[in-house]
Design an enzyme around this catalytic site. Structure first.
Site, short mmCIF file in Angstrom:
data_model
loop_
_atom_site.label_atom_id
_atom_site.label_comp_id
_atom_site.label_asym_id
_atom_site.label_seq_id
_atom_site.Cartn_x
_atom_site.Cartn_y
_atom_site.Cartn_z
N GLU A 89 1.56 25.86 -40.86
CA GLU A 89 2.15 27.47 -40.54
C GLU A 89 3.85 27.58 -41.15
O GLU A 89 4.59 28.84 -41.34
CB GLU A 89 2.04 27.92 -39.86
CG GLU A 89 0.21 28.04 -39.33
CD GLU A 89 0.46 28.83 -37.39
OE1 GLU A 89 0.77 28.45 -36.73
OE2 GLU A 89 -0.77 28.83 -37.59
N HIS A 122 -11.40 2.74 -41.25
CA HIS A 122 -12.58 2.04 -41.83
C HIS A 122 -13.22 3.09 -42.08
O HIS A 122 -13.87 3.06 -42.99
CB HIS A 122 -13.97 1.94 -41.02
CG HIS A 122 -13.21 0.77 -39.82
ND1 HIS A 122 -13.35 -0.21 -39.56
CD2 HIS A 122 -12.79 1.12 -38.40
CE1 HIS A 122 -12.95 -1.42 -39.22
NE2 HIS A 122 -12.57 -0.79 -38.12
N LYS A 129 -5.65 38.02 -40.49
CA LYS A 129 -6.73 38.52 -39.67
C LYS A 129 -6.91 39.40 -39.64
O LYS A 129 -7.64 40.39 -39.16
CB LYS A 129 -5.28 38.35 -38.74
CG LYS A 129 -5.20 37.08 -38.27
CD LYS A 129 -4.27 37.09 -37.39
CE LYS A 129 -4.05 35.57 -36.54
NZ LYS A 129 -2.59 35.46 -35.17
#
Length: 358
Positions: free
Chosen positions: A216, A237, A352
């Site tokens: 951000e 792994h 938003k």
């Protein structure tokens, strides 16, 4: 119950400093500290329903710590409404104000709601402090104190890092060295992926907190490296193959500790030795972890793949305070080097607005 979009700092402190299975311990084994669960950062139907099931099945009282500077973030507001309704149904409206603890600004939707509910304790989010920089404010300190963590040591660690950054010469200054290596790898070597490789599962949420901080703050104007947290040894792994032989676009920063909170656990002898581990019976998990760190770093170095190490003397409140403050200062300094404002987040605001319009 912690509700808020800036919950990751509190979760990082809990996972790093509390027992790994804190919520599963009995009240006595928790030292009478409460269990703590986090919501309000997502709109996942099944997880929200699952937590409501858990709370409704519990005969003991529970409370809500709701964290939002304005109260306008949809995920947090929706979750607070839903869990507030469940709490009120359990204890009655006359007790709700005792059991809701808002951490919010001096005005806004959540502040007004807290006044209407009659909350007895309201903690203030300081002006000018964005969510990702708020871990050392009441946003992180209130949940941490409820868990019995030493918030004074946390702040002392942060203050010591401030002093170090101000006074240490460049060659000894961990903040400046960290910024320089990250920035030069990004600008001159094309390392567009910055991997925070944590060598303790208790530090996973610290890495996720840094993911948000960096993404951000520096991901703007079509610039900024992409952060990614990896947890070792388990990710050796899966992702290590790509790190070892994939594109040379990664800079790996290892975070490790010099000492563990618990006594070293040996491999141990066993009658059945089909796994042929009796030869390692006296070796301990910290020794194996150290060997894995050295072996992995050597493999990367042999192939000229860059790494750096950040070493915590121990995983405790003081050293976590140092680490959080170092990473926040470093992010701000790197933003200035990139000619980017590290405090704004216009891309987040865009989603938003669009989500609310649907």
């Amino acid at each position: 119950l912690g509700i808020g979009e800036s919950y990751m700092g509190a979760r990082a402190l809990m996972e790093a400093c509390c027992h790994p299975y804190h919520n599963e311990l009995s009240r006595g084994d928790r030292g009478a500290r409460p269990r703590m669960y986090f919501e309000g950062n997502n709109v996942d139907n099944d997880f929200s329903q699952g937590l409501l099931d858990l709370l409704k099945a519990d005969d003991t009282d529970w409370s809500i710590v709701v964290i939002s500077k304005s109260g306008g973030t949809l995920e947090t507001a929706v979750a607070f409404r839903q869990f507030l309704r469940a709490l009120t149904e359990k204890v009655g409206s006359e007790r709700t104000g005792e059991l809701v603890v808002p951490v919010t600004g001096k005005s806004g939707k959540l502040f007004e709601l807290s006044q209407a509910i009659g909350c007895q304790d309201v903690f203030e989010v300081p002006d000018g402090v964005g969510g990702r920089f708020s871990i050392l404010s009441p946003v992180g300190l209130v949940p941490a104190s409820m868990l019995g963590l030493d918030v004074v040591k946390l702040l002392e660690g942060a203050a010591s890092m401030n002093e170090h950054f101000r006074t240490a010469a460049y060659e000894d200054n961990v903040v400046q060295q960290f910024v320089a290596s990250n920035h030069l790898m990004y600008r001159q070597r094309g390392c567009n992926l910055r991997l925070m490789s944590v060598w303790a599962k208790s530090l996973e949420a610290v890495g996720l907190w840094y993911d948000q901080l960096m993404a951000e703050s520096l991901g703007k104007h079509e610039r900024g490296a992409t952060p990614l947290t990896i947890v070792n040894t388990c990710d050796l792994h899966s992702r290590a193959q790509q790190h070892q032989e994939g594109a040379r676009d990664k800079y790996i920063v290892n975070i490790m500790t010099e000492s563990w909170r618990r006594d070293a656990l040996p491999v141990g002898q066993q009658t059945w030795d089909q796994d042929q581990l009796n030869q390692l019976a006296d070796r301990t998990l910290p020794e194996i972890m150290t060997a894995a760190i050295k072996g992995t770093n050597k493999a990367y170095a042999d192939d000229r793949r860059p790494t750096a190490d950040l070493v915590l003397p121990s995983i405790d409140e003081f050293h976590l305070g140092q680490l959080f403050q170092m990473l926040m200062i470093a992010t701000i300094v790197e933003g200035r080097l990139m000619d980017i404002n590290p405090y704004g987040q216009p891309g987040v605001e865009a989603y938003k607005v669009n989500m609310k319009a649907e």
